[in-house]
Design a protein around this motif. Structure first.
Motif, PDB file in Angstrom:
ATOM      1  N   TYR A  51       0.841  -1.186   0.000  1.00  0.00           N
ATOM      2  CA  TYR A  51       0.000   0.000   0.000  1.00  0.00           C
ATOM      3  C   TYR A  51       0.883   1.246   0.000  1.00  0.00           C
ATOM      4  O   TYR A  51       1.926   1.280   0.649  1.00  0.00           O
TER       5      TYR A  51
ATOM      6  N   GLN B  99       0.772   5.293   0.998  1.00  0.00           N
ATOM      7  CA  GLN B  99       0.022   6.271   1.780  1.00  0.00           C
ATOM      8  C   GLN B  99       0.722   7.617   1.738  1.00  0.00           C
ATOM      9  O   GLN B  99       1.837   7.767   2.244  1.00  0.00           O
TER      10      GLN B  99
ATOM     11  N   SER C 114      -3.781  11.122   3.762  1.00  0.00           N
ATOM     12  CA  SER C 114      -4.682  10.324   2.925  1.00  0.00           C
ATOM     13  C   SER C 114      -4.734   8.877   3.393  1.00  0.00           C
ATOM     14  O   SER C 114      -3.839   8.400   4.086  1.00  0.00           O
ATOM     15  N   ALA C 115      -5.794   8.208   2.982  1.00  0.00           N
ATOM     16  CA  ALA C 115      -5.909   6.781   3.260  1.00  0.00           C
ATOM     17  C   ALA C 115      -4.947   5.993   2.364  1.00  0.00           C
ATOM     18  O   ALA C 115      -4.573   6.460   1.284  1.00  0.00           O
ATOM     19  N   PRO C 116      -4.549   4.816   2.806  1.00  0.00           N
ATOM     20  CA  PRO C 116      -3.692   3.980   1.949  1.00  0.00           C
ATOM     21  C   PRO C 116      -4.405   3.567   0.670  1.00  0.00           C
ATOM     22  O   PRO C 116      -5.639   3.458   0.640  1.00  0.00           O
TER      23      PRO C 116
ATOM     24  N   GLN D 152      -4.616   3.732  12.765  1.00  0.00           N
ATOM     25  CA  GLN D 152      -3.268   4.275  12.612  1.00  0.00           C
ATOM     26  C   GLN D 152      -3.053   5.373  13.649  1.00  0.00           C
ATOM     27  O   GLN D 152      -3.556   6.490  13.492  1.00  0.00           O
TER      28      GLN D 152
ATOM     29  N   LEU E 261       0.106   1.167  10.405  1.00  0.00           N
ATOM     30  CA  LEU E 261      -1.237   0.621  10.318  1.00  0.00           C
ATOM     31  C   LEU E 261      -1.385  -0.620  11.183  1.00  0.00           C
ATOM     32  O   LEU E 261      -0.467  -1.438  11.277  1.00  0.00           O
TER      33      LEU E 261
ATOM     34  N   TYR F  33      -9.859   3.602  10.093  1.00  0.00           N
ATOM     35  CA  TYR F  33     -10.317   3.409   8.724  1.00  0.00           C
ATOM     36  C   TYR F  33     -11.220   2.186   8.631  1.00  0.00           C
ATOM     37  O   TYR F  33     -10.961   1.162   9.281  1.00  0.00           O
TER      38      TYR F  33
ATOM     39  N   TRP G 120     -10.885   1.882   0.749  1.00  0.00           N
ATOM     40  CA  TRP G 120     -10.768   2.412   2.104  1.00  0.00           C
ATOM     41  C   TRP G 120     -11.643   3.652   2.248  1.00  0.00           C
ATOM     42  O   TRP G 120     -11.826   4.421   1.298  1.00  0.00           O
ATOM     43  N   GLY G 121     -12.149   3.859   3.464  1.00  0.00           N
ATOM     44  CA  GLY G 121     -12.754   5.134   3.787  1.00  0.00           C
ATOM     45  C   GLY G 121     -11.671   6.179   3.970  1.00  0.00           C
ATOM     46  O   GLY G 121     -10.478   5.863   3.956  1.00  0.00           O
ATOM     47  N   GLN G 122     -12.084   7.414   4.159  1.00  0.00           N
ATOM     48  CA  GLN G 122     -11.121   8.507   4.318  1.00  0.00           C
ATOM     49  C   GLN G 122     -10.469   8.510   5.689  1.00  0.00           C
ATOM     50  O   GLN G 122      -9.424   9.142   5.890  1.00  0.00           O
ATOM     51  N   GLY G 123     -11.079   7.798   6.634  1.00  0.00           N
ATOM     52  CA  GLY G 123     -10.539   7.740   7.982  1.00  0.00           C
ATOM     53  C   GLY G 123     -11.151   8.805   8.883  1.00  0.00           C
ATOM     54  O   GLY G 123     -11.534   9.881   8.421  1.00  0.00           O
TER      55      GLY G 123
END
Lengths: 110, 129
Positions: free
Chosen positions: A37, A39, A43-45, B41, B47, B96, B119-122
């Motif tokens: 991944y 990142q 931002s999200a991975p 995270q 993560l 996330y 993935w969501g934005q978190g």
């Protein structure tokens, strides 16, 4: 459970090639798929490699993945480095009941 | 286009329970091809997988968090949720939600989730009094 160990940081110049390693502590690296991944800050991975060496659509072929059973490790190679590749990179794999991420590698393109 | 959106309180007191919901749009949470997971995270750190759930309710949990984690699914609302009890400052993190494609494991006869493709934005959850 097992761990995935990555170098904390790597750096390379634009246009060059860099390889990030990911070593599995126990169990065979070849037994379960490895993913990578990317990142970027804030931002999200996003997935750049899945199933050891497959690229999702939209990921340039400058990104490639491989596994090496002799060292029980996986590698992410980025060729023709661009400044936009500067990011954190995480490997990820799993066993029968756990999903594990490596600690992450900060790639600096300078 | 599949989208995932986390929601829930951004501030939780120590010893209380953290509760988050992930709403899935652009696809069905009841698809047999996917699990749905939570990953966190901590600020400036890496993560950590928390757990994953199938639309049927089947779950996998991170052994290090298992005693405090509950993940549930509401197919009627196309949502899945996370509850983490007895939180401390160490639980402060961006949380996330994500979708996990599965593959068929011939040896076990089960569909196994193996990575996270959407993935969501978190959402940042801070544990503080």
């Amino acid at each position: 459970n097992f761990m995935l160990t990555q170098p904390h940081s790597v750096s390379e110049s634009p246009g060059k090639t860099v390889t990030i390693s990911c070593t599995r502590s126990s169990g065979s690296i070849a037994s379960n798929y490895v993913q990578w991944y990317q990142q970027r800050p804030g931002s999200a991975p996003t997935t750049v490699i899945y199933e050891d060496n497959q690229r999702p659509s939209g990921v340039p072929d400058r990104f490639s993945g491989s596994i090496d059973s002799s060292s029980n490790s996986a590698s992410l190679t980025i060729s023709g480095l661009k400044t936009e590749d500067e990011a954190d990179y995480y490997c990820q794999s799993y066993d029968s009941s756990s999903w594990v991420f490596g600690g992450g590698t900060k790639l600096t393109v300078l | 286009q599949l989208q995932l959106q986390e929601s829930g309180p951004g501030l939780v007191k120590p010893s209380e329970t953290l509760s988050l919901t992930c709403t899935v749009s652009g696809g069905s949470i009841s698809s047999s091809s996917y699990y749905w997971g939570w990953i966190r995270q901590p600020p400036g750190k890496g993560l950590e997988w928390i757990g994953s759930i199938y639309y049927s309710g089947s779950t996998y949990y991170n052994p290090s968090l298992k005693s405090r984690v509950t993940i549930s699914v509401d197919t009627s609302k196309n949502q899945f949720s996370l509850k983490l009890s007895s939180v401390t400052a160490a639980d402060t993190a961006v949380y996330y939600c994500a979708r996990a494609p599965t593959y068929y494991d011939i040896l076990t006869g089960y569909s196994i989730p193996y990575y996270f493709d959407y993935w969501g934005q978190g959402t940042l959850v801070t544990v503080s009094s």
